[in-house]
Design a protein around this motif. Structure first.
Motif, PDB file in Angstrom:
ATOM      1  N   VAL A  58       1.367   9.690 -55.489  1.00 11.46           N
ATOM      2  CA  VAL A  58       2.536  10.531 -55.219  1.00 11.46           C
ATOM      3  C   VAL A  58       2.972  11.244 -56.500  1.00 11.46           C
ATOM      4  O   VAL A  58       3.287  12.436 -56.482  1.00 11.46           O
ATOM      5  CB  VAL A  58       3.697   9.709 -54.614  1.00 11.46           C
ATOM      6  CG1 VAL A  58       4.965  10.545 -54.489  1.00 11.46           C
ATOM      7  CG2 VAL A  58       3.297   9.168 -53.246  1.00 11.46           C
ATOM      8  N   THR A  59       2.973  10.535 -57.604  1.00  8.89           N
ATOM      9  CA  THR A  59       3.330  11.142 -58.886  1.00  8.89           C
ATOM     10  C   THR A  59       2.390  12.299 -59.212  1.00  8.89           C
ATOM     11  O   THR A  59       2.835  13.374 -59.628  1.00  8.89           O
ATOM     12  CB  THR A  59       3.270  10.098 -60.018  1.00  8.89           C
ATOM     13  OG1 THR A  59       4.143   9.025 -59.689  1.00  8.89           O
ATOM     14  CG2 THR A  59       3.672  10.695 -61.357  1.00  8.89           C
ATOM     15  N   ASN A  60       1.111  12.076 -59.008  1.00  8.86           N
ATOM     16  CA  ASN A  60       0.120  13.131 -59.274  1.00  8.86           C
ATOM     17  C   ASN A  60       0.347  14.345 -58.380  1.00  8.86           C
ATOM     18  O   ASN A  60       0.234  15.491 -58.841  1.00  8.86           O
ATOM     19  CB  ASN A  60      -1.298  12.594 -59.090  1.00  8.86           C
ATOM     20  CG  ASN A  60      -1.703  11.663 -60.199  1.00  8.86           C
ATOM     21  OD1 ASN A  60      -1.148  11.691 -61.294  1.00  8.86           O
ATOM     22  ND2 ASN A  60      -2.674  10.815 -59.920  1.00  8.86           N
ATOM     23  N   GLU A  61       0.665  14.111 -57.111  1.00  8.16           N
ATOM     24  CA  GLU A  61       0.907  15.229 -56.191  1.00  8.16           C
ATOM     25  C   GLU A  61       2.143  16.029 -56.601  1.00  8.16           C
ATOM     26  O   GLU A  61       2.106  17.258 -56.634  1.00  8.16           O
ATOM     27  CB  GLU A  61       1.080  14.717 -54.764  1.00  8.16           C
ATOM     28  CG  GLU A  61      -0.205  14.256 -54.112  1.00  8.16           C
ATOM     29  CD  GLU A  61       0.005  13.825 -52.670  1.00  8.16           C
ATOM     30  OE1 GLU A  61       0.553  14.635 -51.883  1.00  8.16           O
ATOM     31  OE2 GLU A  61      -0.355  12.677 -52.348  1.00  8.16           O
ATOM     32  N   VAL A  62       3.217  15.320 -56.900  1.00  6.98           N
ATOM     33  CA  VAL A  62       4.457  16.000 -57.295  1.00  6.98           C
ATOM     34  C   VAL A  62       4.249  16.765 -58.600  1.00  6.98           C
ATOM     35  O   VAL A  62       4.663  17.917 -58.728  1.00  6.98           O
ATOM     36  CB  VAL A  62       5.636  15.001 -57.409  1.00  6.98           C
ATOM     37  CG1 VAL A  62       6.862  15.657 -58.039  1.00  6.98           C
ATOM     38  CG2 VAL A  62       5.976  14.433 -56.043  1.00  6.98           C
ATOM     39  N   PHE A  63       3.587  16.134 -59.561  1.00  8.05           N
ATOM     40  CA  PHE A  63       3.370  16.813 -60.838  1.00  8.05           C
ATOM     41  C   PHE A  63       2.463  18.035 -60.657  1.00  8.05           C
ATOM     42  O   PHE A  63       2.714  19.090 -61.243  1.00  8.05           O
ATOM     43  CB  PHE A  63       2.776  15.854 -61.880  1.00  8.05           C
ATOM     44  CG  PHE A  63       2.768  16.442 -63.259  1.00  8.05           C
ATOM     45  CD1 PHE A  63       3.955  16.678 -63.933  1.00  8.05           C
ATOM     46  CD2 PHE A  63       1.577  16.781 -63.871  1.00  8.05           C
ATOM     47  CE1 PHE A  63       3.960  17.242 -65.210  1.00  8.05           C
ATOM     48  CE2 PHE A  63       1.571  17.335 -65.148  1.00  8.05           C
ATOM     49  CZ  PHE A  63       2.773  17.567 -65.811  1.00  8.05           C
ATOM     50  N   GLY A  64       1.455  17.919 -59.802  1.00  4.65           N
ATOM     51  CA  GLY A  64       0.578  19.062 -59.528  1.00  4.65           C
ATOM     52  C   GLY A  64       1.341  20.226 -58.911  1.00  4.65           C
ATOM     53  O   GLY A  64       1.143  21.390 -59.291  1.00  4.65           O
ATOM     54  N   LEU A  65       2.224  19.925 -57.976  1.00  9.52           N
ATOM     55  CA  LEU A  65       3.049  20.969 -57.359  1.00  9.52           C
ATOM     56  C   LEU A  65       4.014  21.580 -58.369  1.00  9.52           C
ATOM     57  O   LEU A  65       4.279  22.785 -58.359  1.00  9.52           O
ATOM     58  CB  LEU A  65       3.826  20.399 -56.174  1.00  9.52           C
ATOM     59  CG  LEU A  65       3.008  20.082 -54.929  1.00  9.52           C
ATOM     60  CD1 LEU A  65       3.827  19.253 -53.943  1.00  9.52           C
ATOM     61  CD2 LEU A  65       2.498  21.361 -54.267  1.00  9.52           C
TER      62      LEU A  65
END
Length: 119
Positions: A58-65
């Motif tokens: 989830v952290t990776n997804e949010v940071f990517g966005l």
């Protein structure tokens, strides 16, 4: 005599940030990217922020966005500020600060449009 409606008064004064030596005006979101910026902000805030702070997928997804949000906003003014540029030239604290400014600007522009329509 004709009436002149000065729509320039609706535009906020410039607010600039410097990132890796590049000056970026964060005072308004141009029409060309408004809907993309809005879409990214909605996706980011659609996540459980407590979960996003724990690390992992989830952290990776949010940071990517968030990186994509910053790149989308800045590429409009500086075409070289791509997603790859952000990955190579910024750190998470800078990304967090810039994304917060972009989000606040988007919210202000929507509030200003609503207020103007009310007049």
């Amino acid at each position: 005599m004709s009436e002149v409606v000065d729509l320039d008064i609706l535009r906020p004064p410039p607010k600039k940030v410097v990132l890796a030596g590049k000056e970026i005006d964060v005072s308004f979101v141009p029409c060309a990217i408004t809907f993309k910026v809005d879409e990214l902000v909605r996706k980011i805030y659609g996540f459980d922020m407590e979960e996003a702070q724990k690390g992992g997928e989830v952290t990776n997804e949010v940071f990517g966005l968030t990186l994509e949000l910053c790149a989308t906003f800045c590429e409009n003014q500086h075409p070289d500020m791509t997603l790859a540029w952000f990955k190579a030239n910024t750190d998470p604290a800078q990304i967090n600060s810039l994304s917060t400014l972009i989000t606040e600007t988007l919210q202000r522009s929507y509030a200003g449009a609503e207020a103007y329509q009310g007049n």
